[in-house]
Design a protein around this motif. Sequence first.
Motif, PDB file in Angstrom:
ATOM      1  N   PRO A   1      -1.312 -14.757   3.990  1.00 63.70           N
ATOM      2  CA  PRO A   1      -1.274 -13.303   3.820  1.00 63.70           C
ATOM      3  C   PRO A   1      -0.329 -12.683   4.849  1.00 63.70           C
ATOM      4  O   PRO A   1      -0.036 -13.281   5.884  1.00 63.70           O
ATOM      5  CB  PRO A   1      -2.710 -12.886   4.107  1.00 63.70           C
ATOM      6  CG  PRO A   1      -3.151 -13.879   5.147  1.00 63.70           C
ATOM      7  CD  PRO A   1      -2.461 -15.185   4.777  1.00 63.70           C
ATOM      8  N   CYS A   2       0.116 -11.464   4.574  1.00 61.63           N
ATOM      9  CA  CYS A   2       0.883 -10.718   5.580  1.00 61.63           C
ATOM     10  C   CYS A   2      -0.091 -10.269   6.684  1.00 61.63           C
ATOM     11  O   CYS A   2      -1.294 -10.551   6.608  1.00 61.63           O
ATOM     12  CB  CYS A   2       1.567  -9.507   4.931  1.00 61.63           C
ATOM     13  SG  CYS A   2       0.427  -8.260   4.301  1.00 61.63           S
TER      14      CYS A   2
ATOM     15  N   CYS B   1      -1.480  -7.458   7.405  1.00 63.31           N
ATOM     16  CA  CYS B   1      -2.589  -6.578   7.011  1.00 63.31           C
ATOM     17  C   CYS B   1      -3.375  -7.114   5.820  1.00 63.31           C
ATOM     18  O   CYS B   1      -4.424  -6.561   5.470  1.00 63.31           O
ATOM     19  CB  CYS B   1      -2.077  -5.169   6.722  1.00 63.31           C
ATOM     20  SG  CYS B   1      -1.125  -5.019   5.183  1.00 63.31           S
ATOM     21  N   GLY B   2      -2.904  -8.173   5.168  1.00 59.22           N
ATOM     22  CA  GLY B   2      -3.596  -8.772   4.036  1.00 59.22           C
ATOM     23  C   GLY B   2      -3.267  -8.157   2.685  1.00 59.22           C
ATOM     24  O   GLY B   2      -3.796  -8.588   1.663  1.00 59.22           O
TER      25      GLY B   2
ATOM     26  N   THR C   1       0.090 -11.496  -0.364  1.00 59.14           N
ATOM     27  CA  THR C   1      -0.034 -12.938  -0.157  1.00 59.14           C
ATOM     28  C   THR C   1       1.195 -13.574  -0.781  1.00 59.14           C
ATOM     29  O   THR C   1       1.631 -13.178  -1.860  1.00 59.14           O
ATOM     30  CB  THR C   1      -1.307 -13.502  -0.817  1.00 59.14           C
ATOM     31  OG1 THR C   1      -2.440 -12.883  -0.215  1.00 59.14           O
ATOM     32  CG2 THR C   1      -1.392 -15.013  -0.647  1.00 59.14           C
TER      33      THR C   1
ATOM     34  N   CYS D   1       6.195  -6.151   3.359  1.00 56.30           N
ATOM     35  CA  CYS D   1       4.960  -5.456   3.041  1.00 56.30           C
ATOM     36  C   CYS D   1       5.142  -3.965   3.329  1.00 56.30           C
ATOM     37  O   CYS D   1       5.590  -3.590   4.410  1.00 56.30           O
ATOM     38  CB  CYS D   1       3.798  -6.018   3.865  1.00 56.30           C
ATOM     39  SG  CYS D   1       2.259  -5.084   3.604  1.00 56.30           S
TER      40      CYS D   1
END
Length: 180
Positions: A47-48, A50-51, A54, A115
Amino acid sequence: MPSLVAGPTVAPATAKGKNLPLAGPPGACQPCPMSNSGRPSIDISAPCACGAITMAINGPVVSMFMCSCLDCQRATGTGHATVALTPLAALTVTGAPKSFARPSDSGAVFTRHFCSECGTPLYGQSSRAPDIRMIAVGFFAGNNGWYQPNQLIFARSQQAWDLIADHLPRHTTYRVESPP
């Protein structure tokens, strides 16, 4: 992707932390491929920060290199980008990344994807290689032991404080592609 062969611009580094003179004219933007035995096939996801996004790769890595162009320095906030090339078909992205496109030194349009929430760099793409994605290897932090760069491109703008392994071939700008 066009066939790629070793060009005359390779100059190994011999002094740590120093910009060394490099020979040869700039050429087309095409990092050299690794030999088939040196190309890993990977199956990873992460994931990045912050989630919200993905990214997963399930397939071959075409090439691995570092780039010290000024755009990569700005985009990474450091002296170079660590890049792995992978086919578009091997990449899966979930979430809604944003992108920024601009002309590159080669004349192609280069688009960076990231992101939109946390700004984590994801991948880049060139209009000259629409089926290849340039993965930001640091995205897979803690799970990127497969990464073994084989060259530095845009060594002309490498910062003296950015120490790159001495054994890597350096190219003034892009790796030169031999004429047909």
